[in-house]
Design a protein around this motif. Structure first.
Motif, mmCIF file in Angstrom:
data_model
loop_
_atom_site.group_PDB
_atom_site.id
_atom_site.type_symbol
_atom_site.label_atom_id
_atom_site.label_comp_id
_atom_site.label_asym_id
_atom_site.label_seq_id
_atom_site.Cartn_x
_atom_site.Cartn_y
_atom_site.Cartn_z
ATOM 1 N N SER A 144 46.204 32.529 38.451
ATOM 2 C CA SER A 144 45.773 31.325 39.176
ATOM 3 C C SER A 144 45.763 30.097 38.278
ATOM 4 O O SER A 144 44.932 29.201 38.433
ATOM 5 N N LYS A 189 42.730 34.088 42.857
ATOM 6 C CA LYS A 189 43.048 35.502 42.675
ATOM 7 C C LYS A 189 41.858 36.323 43.140
ATOM 8 O O LYS A 189 40.704 35.981 42.861
ATOM 9 N N GLU A 208 45.895 40.731 43.424
ATOM 10 C CA GLU A 208 46.527 41.237 42.205
ATOM 11 C C GLU A 208 45.491 42.053 41.435
ATOM 12 O O GLU A 208 44.431 41.545 41.090
ATOM 13 N N GLU A 227 40.294 33.267 35.563
ATOM 14 C CA GLU A 227 41.034 32.970 36.782
ATOM 15 C C GLU A 227 40.116 32.253 37.767
ATOM 16 O O GLU A 227 38.892 32.199 37.565
#
Length: 725
Positions: free
Chosen positions: A467, A480, A459, A517
């Protein structure tokens, strides 16, 4: 109540345009008589045979000049098992009549499929070898709610769509049928009469095996058996585990020596897996192995989402590959593509003659970058198809995780679209709410059903909480990809060292968001293709400096918070850009600098796995501490990685070709320190500048009461640990 079998109905059956052929064909009690009807094009004559005695009971009469045969059974009042004796002109065949068998789907299956809560639709849809009423054959079931007629066609019926017209289950939009005598290995497709009267041939969306391109038929195959959950694998995939991933394109890792196009799954198991283990990677990530028609798509435009590509062997061969990886302590991650599918005629596009799997509006349903087709996530059947596929690879092949491709394109309705060329969501926003709901559903179900597995998002935007758990407002991924870190640090490394002080922030900016993340640091295939050159080609300077830069960069990456991913060829500094139709340049390993890169990757992975501070708190801000981040003129960075038990590793990188003698920096504790790796070592092709054991002195520096004086090798990364007393 069954409709009367009129001549008009019989004409529709003969033309293959009747949605309920089971009410006409087969054996029925009509007006106190037993009537048997069979539609058998190319048959010369047909007779009814009693299955219990094997005796011929009654000949069947041709209805007019058509292929429909009819018999009235005298002397019997109750339905009974029977067979058909068919004279095909050149041979006589006794076979079961598929129209005498009951429905394939049970009431619970129909309910769950219609409700959209059948998490494993592949257990019922598709082709399944089964026994029914003591007869061996294959059950077929396919979702095509808007079709006028669906037939199973294959070698077993001369690809004639009139022979095996399926039963339509109105409750769930599924067509189904049990066909006796069909066997694993038989080729088949679905012949679909669309609402506008066109006939099209479609591969099975749930096929467990497919033909190799350019052929496009599905292949009847057993559903792979379940693989039990494994606590050992769960531990190896955990957020506090060492995760170092070797990304591979199976078709171009290494080519066979005998002129074949590819190594098989079993050959790859015997060659690739030991290689990955020898370099101490913990996981291998495979670019998509789903069946796909175009080699140059690398698998990212799949037509057979449930079928391992036939390029490398059978489904059993692929299971062997995964099991071999696990036997060697290596996890297997699959690239997975629920974002879009190609518009090939045999695939999902306008499957039943309507926009079934895809959005109907091109502003929603056509991917602008690739010309592919976007799934309609608002349909429960489409969501089930994809969620079931995620579970399928984990449960039936034992894969450890799914790296979900192109997540950004799923999240935003205006992705790669000009103003006015996209459809806002119901609130007028740009987010694709249906795709977001699907991703959350998929991650929740995988998390509940197979908690040992992980999901990873490729992403590229700042979409929040990718995440983070669904219950906390996130998308539910475990990891991620940190594409921002990758772009920034590669841009820094591309600079001549004399200019790097002006780009210092590119190496430290990642810490500003490192804990938003659960990040993987990816140096993926995307960075070494489409005229981007190779990783070694991105490094500045003469040959020695390029290799030194790359070694130093790898050392910095392996020390930085986040799991690691490296695409094949990067582990030995391949000069050429990746060519998916060729092989890695293995001949380069005869040269010391290339062999040195390979050795430094092996040793970095070994150090990474052996020293928990380098991975235990990847996603905890308390696991990282800067020592030096502002020495722009020297282009030196130093930081500490810590675990929960107070152990720590110090990482120091010098990104100039100038050795820094007498370089002092702070350390958290008194005592002796030693190097555990130095990318400038002679064995790697470096200059050999290293540090012997270092005694911390009570000289305050960088905010610490203690410090050490080192020689920072040129274009190198060193890692230090405190000696055990």
């Amino acid at each position: 109540m069954r409709n009367a079998v009129t001549p008009e109905v019989l004409e529709l059956v003969i033309r293959g345009d009747y949605k309920d052929p089971f009410t006409v064909l087969g054996m029925h009690r009509e007006k106190g008589k037993l009537i048997v009807r069979a539609l058998l094009p190319q048959a010369v004559s047909v007779a009814v045979v009693d299955s219990s005695t094997g005796k011929k009971i009654s000949p069947m009469q041709r209805w007019g000049v058509t292929a429909l045969f009819v018999a009235e059974i005298a002397g019997k009042k109750e339905l009974f098992p029977y067979r058909l004796e068919i004279d095909w002109g050149d041979h006589v065949q006794v076979m079961e009549d598929p129209y005498r068998f009951p429905p394939v789907l049970g009431d619970i299956d129909v309910w769950l499929l219609s409700e959209g809560t059948h998490h494993r639709p592949y257990e019922k849809l598709g082709a399944h070898p089964i026994g029914m009423e003591g007869v061996q054959g294959v059950s077929f079931a396919v979702w095509a709610p808007n079709a006028r007629r669906v037939s199973v066609v294959g070698d077993f019926n001369g690809w004639d769509g009139r022979r095996h017209v399926m039963r339509f289950r109105h409750e769930c939009g599924v067509w189904e049928m049990f066909i006796p005598h069909v066997m694993p290995g038989d080729f088949y497709k679905y012949e679909i009469l669309t609402p506008d009267g066109k006939i099209q041939l479609k591969a099975d969306p749930y096929a467990f095996r497919s033909q190799l391109r350019p052929d496009t038929a599905s292949v009847v195959h057993w559903l792979p058996p379940l693989i039990a959950s494994d606590q050992k694998r769960k531990n190896a995939n955990a957020l506090d585990a060492p995760v170092s991933i070797y990304e591979v394109h199976l078709g171009s890792w290494r080519l066979p020596q005998d002129g074949r196009r590819w190594l098989s799954y079993r050959e790859l198991a015997e060659q690739l897996i030991p290689y990955v283990r020898s370099l101490a990677f913990t996981h291998i990530e495979l670019m998509p192995v789903n069946e796909h028609p175009l080699d140059d798509s690398w698998g990212y435009q799949p037509t057979g989402l449930y079928a391992p590509t036939a390029r490398f062997g059978t489904p059993e061969d692929f299971r062997y590959f995964v099991q071999t990886a696990h036997d060697n302590g290596i996890g297997v991650i699959l690239d997975w593509v629920p974002a879009h599918f190609p518009a090939d005629a045999h695939g999902l596009v306008r499957f039943d003659g309507t926009a079934l799997y895809e959005y109907a509006d091109p502003k929603e349903g056509i991917h602008q970058d690739w010309g592919s087709v976007i799934y309609n996530y608002s349909r429960t059947e489409v969501s089930n198809y994809l969620v079931g596929n995620a579970l399928y690879w984990i449960e039936r092949y034992g894969v450890d995780g799914l790296r979900v491709d192109a997540v950004a394109s799923m999240l935003y309705r205006d992705y790669s679209r000009a103003p006015g060329q996209w459809v806002p969501n119901k609130y007028g926003g740009r987010e694709n709410l249906e795709a977001i709901a699907f991703l959350r559903k998929m991650n929740e179900i995988v998390g509940v059903e197979r908690p040992e597995a992980v999901t990873m998002a490729e992403e590229s935007t700042s979409f929040p909480s990718v995440s983070r758990p669904v219950w906390d407002g996130g998308l539910g991924f475990h990891y991620k990809w940190n594409l921002g870190w990758m772009h920034d640090t590669l841009a820094y490394m591309h600079e001549d060292p004399v200019h790097r002080k002006w780009h210092h922030d590119k190496m430290r900016f990642g810490l500003m968001y490192a804990y938003f993340e659960n990040f993987i640091l990816p140096l993926s295939h995307d960075e070494v293709v489409h005229c981007k050159g190779s990783l070694i080609g991105k490094m500045p300077g003469d040959e020695w400096q390029r290799f030194a830069n790359l070694r130093a960069y790898y050392g910095f990456m392996w020390g930085f918070p986040g799991k690691k991913l490296l695409f094949m060829g990067g582990e030995f500094g391949q000069y050429n850009e990746w060519n998916s139709n060729g092989s890695l340049d293995w001949n380069l390993l005869q040269y010391p600098l290339h062999a040195g890169i390979q050795r430094v990757i092996r040793d970095l992975n070994t150090v990474y796995r052996d020293f928990p501070p380098l991975y235990k708190r990847d996603f905890d801000p308390d696991g990282f501490e800067w020592i030096i981040h502002d020495d722009l003129d020297s282009s030196v960075f130093s930081f500490i990685r810590k675990d929960e038990n107070g152990r720590f590793v110090i990482v120091m990188s010098n990104f100039t070709p100038v050795p820094r003698y007498g370089y002092r920096f702070g350390v958290p504790e008194a005592g002796w320190y030693r190097e555990i790796i130095n990318t400038d070592a002679v064995i790697y092709g470096g200059s050999g500048i290293h540090n012997n054991e270092l005694l911390a002195q009570p000289i305050p520096c960088n905010g610490y009461d203690w410090s050490v004086e080192v020689t920072a090798p040129p274009l190198a990364t060193c890692m230090l640990v405190k000696k055990e007393e």
